[in-house]
Write an enzyme that holds these catalytic residues in place. Sequence first.
Site: not given
Length: 745
Positions: A380, A468
Site C-alpha cells: 500500500d 479496507y
Amino acid sequence: MEGRLLLRLSFLLLLVGGAMALLLLLMHSGTQEDQLLAAASSVIGNHTLRKQQKKSVLREPRRGRDMFFEQVDHQKEVPHHPLDPLTIQEFSKVKRILSNYNPDTSSSIHSLVLEEPEKGEVLAWNKGKNPLPTRKASVVTLVGGRSHQLSIDLSSGHVVQDKVSTTSGYPPMTIEDMTAATAIPLADAEFNRTIRSRGVELADLACLPLTGGWYGGPEEDGRRLVKVQCYSMEGTANFYMRPIEGLTVLVDLDTKKVVKISDVGRGIPVPKAGGTDYRYESQKKNQHHKAGGQRLLNPISMEQHKGPSFKVVEGHQVRWGSWDFHLKADPRAGVIISQASFRDPVSGEPRSVLYKGSVSELFVPYMDPSDAWYFKTYMDAGEYGFGLLAMPLDPLNDCPRNSYYMDGVFASSDGTPYVRANMICIFESYGGDIAWRHTECPITGMQIREVRPKVTLVVRMAASVANYDYIVDWEFQTDGLIRGKVGLSGILMIKGSSHESVPMSRGGGNEEEDLHGTLLSENVIGVIHDHFITFYLDMDVDGSNNSFVKVELVKQATEAGESPRKSYLKARRSVAKTEKDAQIKLGLYQPSEFHLVNPTKKTRVGNPVGYKVVPAATAASLLDHEDPPQMRGSFTNNQIWVTPYNKSEEWAGGLLVYQSHGDDTLAVWSERNREIENRDIVLWYTLGFHHIPCQEDFPIMPTVSASFDLKPVNFFEANPILGMPPNFEMDLPVCAAASSSAYGS
C-alpha cells in the site's frame, strides 16, 4: 447518432484489499446498448483530470477547529523547523524549476516531498540561534521508462542531483496512470461484450486498476502493467460485494493497450445486492437493533472545560505534558513523528527518545492461487502512497471533541499543490483507565488509597484503502511509553461464487477450505489474507549511539539440595554485534525482551538507560520465502530487525516497489551484516494480522486492532509520574445526570 450519450467519469482514489485503485463510474441515458459499446472507445479516452489539477490549491471544508487552536493559512505558511514539510510556495517553486530543467520530468512526478537535511544538521540546529538548513526537495519521476530521483536546492533554484535508479521496480502510479488504466478496457469491444454477457449494464460498472506484483514472466519485462477488475453497482453503494468474478484485463500503462483479457468466471453469478448497504440511512429500515424504538446507547464524549492540555506550535511542533515532538503528514508514510523527547522529572531537561517514526510499508497477500486472485499481494505505501489515501477525518466519530486537525499538503503529478484537509487529528484520551494505584490493606492499619487517572495523547490518521480502512494511532503516555496501534475496518475483498451454502463432502464433512475462504452470504466468499504493517523506528535513546540487547528468559535447573524448587527463570543478556544478531522471530516458548540502550549513559545505580519494544498480538508470514510475493515482502520474514542508520534506507520494500523483484528491501540490506553495537541504529517492527473472514465481517467489518509499545526500561531513576496529581471533585464541572426518559431515537 440517435439519442444522446452521456459518459461521465468520476475518479476516486481507492485501493482494493491493500492496493490503490480508481473507481470508474459510467452513467448514460437514452441510448441503445450497441451505441454505448461503440462510443466507449471514442469518448472515454478524452477525459482527464487536467482541469482539476490546474487549480492552485484543492481543499475540502475544514471542520472541528475551535477556539483553543490557531488557524493555519497554507497560502502564507513558511517553514519554522528543518523537518517542516514543503509549503505551497515551495511546491510551486519546484514546479517552475522542473519545467525549466526538463519538461518531461515536470509532467511525470510520482513523488515530491521535502528532502530532509542530514540528521547531524537537524540535531545541531538550535531554534533562534541557527538559520534553517538549506531547504531541498526530493522528486521521483519516470522518464522514458527509467526512474529518476532528483534533488532540488530551493535556495539556488537548481537541480543538484539527478540519479537514475539501478534497481528493479517503478514509482507508484499517478492519477493519470490510473484513469488511463481504467479507461483502456472500456475502449475494447471484446471487453464490453464480455461485460454484457455477464448480465451487467455498463452504466452500473465500477472498475478498479490493481497492481499485479512481479512473477518473472516474459510479458513483465520492461513495461508497467496493471490489472483491471470490475464490479456491479446496481442496487447498492457497496459494490465490493458484487464482483464480476474471474474477469481480469491486463493493461500496459505506457502503450495504453490491452495486453490480455482473461475470463475464468463464466457461470459464476454476480452476488445479489440485498443486505449489502452499510449506510445508516439504510439501517433505519431495520429496527431490530433498537429497544422499543430507543437508542441502546446514549452519545458519549470526554469534555475538557478548561480546554486541551496540549499545544501545537508553528503548525507542526506538539507539546503535551513532558512530551515534545514534531509531526507532519507524508504522502507515502501517512504520519511522521520526529524528534520525540521527554522532559526528565528530576533534571527538567528534555531527553531524546525517537528521532523518527513512521509506517514504512504494508504487505497484504491474499491466499487464493487462482488466475483472478494470485497476484493480489499489495504494497500500500510503496505502490500507491498510504498518506495519499488518508481521507478527511469525521469530527465526533473519528476523533472526539477538542481535537486538533492537521492538514496534508501534497503535489499532483504535474507538481501542483493541493491540500488534504483534516487528515490527522490530535486529542487527549481518557477511557477510565488507571495510570498507577495502591490501596493499603486493612491489616496494616494504614488508611492509604492513592490512584491516578491515565490520560494519553493520541495522533490519528485513517487511510481509506478502497475496501479496507486502516486506523493508525501514535499514543503518547505520561510515563514515557509510546504505543503504535493499527486498527482494521471497512469492507472485505470478496470473491464471487456459485455456492449459496457451505459445500459438504461425500462423507458429510465441511469442504469450506476449498473455497480459499469463508462463505459469508449467498455467492459471496471472504478470501483468507494477511496484513503486515512494518514500522520504521529510528530510536535515539538519550543520544544517537545505541545498542540492541536481547534479554532471554531461560529455564535454570536447581542443584541437588539447593532448594525445594526444581527450576526457575533467569534473564540472560546478549548485545547484538551485527545485524544478523538482531533478526528476531517471536515465539511464545522463547520469551525475551528487546532493549535499545545507550551504553554510555547510566542510572545512579549503574543500569544503562534504555527503551524496549514490547510486542502485542501479531502474526508472522507463512509463505514460502521463494514465493515471488514473499521475495518482495521479505521484510516480513522477521518481526524485528535492527540496521545501522542510513538515510537512504527508509522504505522496507525499497524506494521503487511497483513491480520490483525484491532486490532492494530491508532483508537485502540486512544481509550485509553490518556492525550495530554502540552506533546510530534503526529498529524495524512488523505488526501482523492473519484474517480468516467470518459472517460478522459482512457487509462491513467491526474494527480489529493490534499494537506494540516502546517502553522505558531504566530510562528514569524512578516512576516518572510519581508526582502526577489525582483528580478532585472541585477540579471537574458538576454535571446533572440525565433521566432514563432522555433516551431518544
